[in-house]
Design an enzyme around this catalytic site. Structure first.
Site: not given
Length: 223
Positions: A44, A48, A116, A119
């Site tokens: 994650e 991101d 989350d 990502e």
């Protein structure tokens, strides 16, 4: 032998994804409540950053807007709320691997967890296939959000701040009224008030979103 559940492999294939490293994708779909040492958190972190770069490039190509407007749209398009909506649209929730307590607490519907994991999947895709294919995947998944109004309108908290100043009122005050539920599925209730005008409140899965919704509710009622 595949480490992914058959239905998860089929779902990924429907999205045009054939994982190169299935253990990586299994980790991306695994919540910490399972007690596994390997979960989505590291992926994650990577996803991101990949999403941010891909979205910044897309916005730069598609718009001649100034930096402030580009940043406003970028923040909206990569937010947890937007990531969670995309996750829902592509059918992600049923493939998240959860412990019993997290499942019973409704973690599969949590905006934070959905965002989350979305990502994390982008992180796994980037490691398997590189930036350009992942950028193309993001443009496919985020097309309706990008073409829609995400980030184009002023943030409700900014709008309320300006409204209060323009009407010679004291600045709005935000108060956390309640925090309920376990850490991974918490609910926050926030009240915003402007002296001698009134107040409004809202509940969401994080404090920032609750403040945003409360500001929007206030503007709808008094603005």
């Amino acid at each position: 032998m595949s480490v992914l559940a058959p239905e998860t492999s089929e779902w990924l294939a429907e999205l045009g994804i054939v994982p190169a490293d299935e253990t990586r994708w299994l980790a991306a779909l695994t919540h910490g409540s399972l007690g596994s040492e390997t979960n989505y958190e590291r992926l994650e972190f990577l996803g991101d950053r990949v999403l941010g770069l891909a979205m910044a490039e897309w916005l730069f190509e598609a718009s001649e807007a100034a930096e402030g407007k580009l940043s406003q749209r970028l923040n909206a398009l990569v937010s947890r709320q937007t990531c969670a909506r995309v996750a829902m649209q592509v059918g992600l929730p049923q493939h998240i691997r959860l412990g019993k307590q997290a499942h019973d607490d409704g973690a599969r519907e949590s905006t934070n967890i959905l965002g989350d994991v979305m990502e994390a999947l982008l992180g796994a895709h980037f490691l398997d296939f590189g930036f350009v294919p992942t950028r193309d995947l993001i443009r496919n998944f985020w097309e309706s959000e990008f073409m829609g109004g995400a980030g184009k309108s002023k943030h409700p908290k900014s709008a309320l701040q300006e409204w209060a100043a323009g009407n010679r009122r004291k600045p709005p005050e935000y108060e956390l009224v309640a925090r309920e539920g376990p850490d991974h599925a918490a609910r926050f209730t926030v009240r915003v008030s402007v002296k001698n005008v009134g107040d409004a409140q809202a509940t969401a899965q994080n404090k920032q979103e609750a403040e945003r919704l409360a500001a929007a509710a206030f503007m709808e009622q008094f603005g």
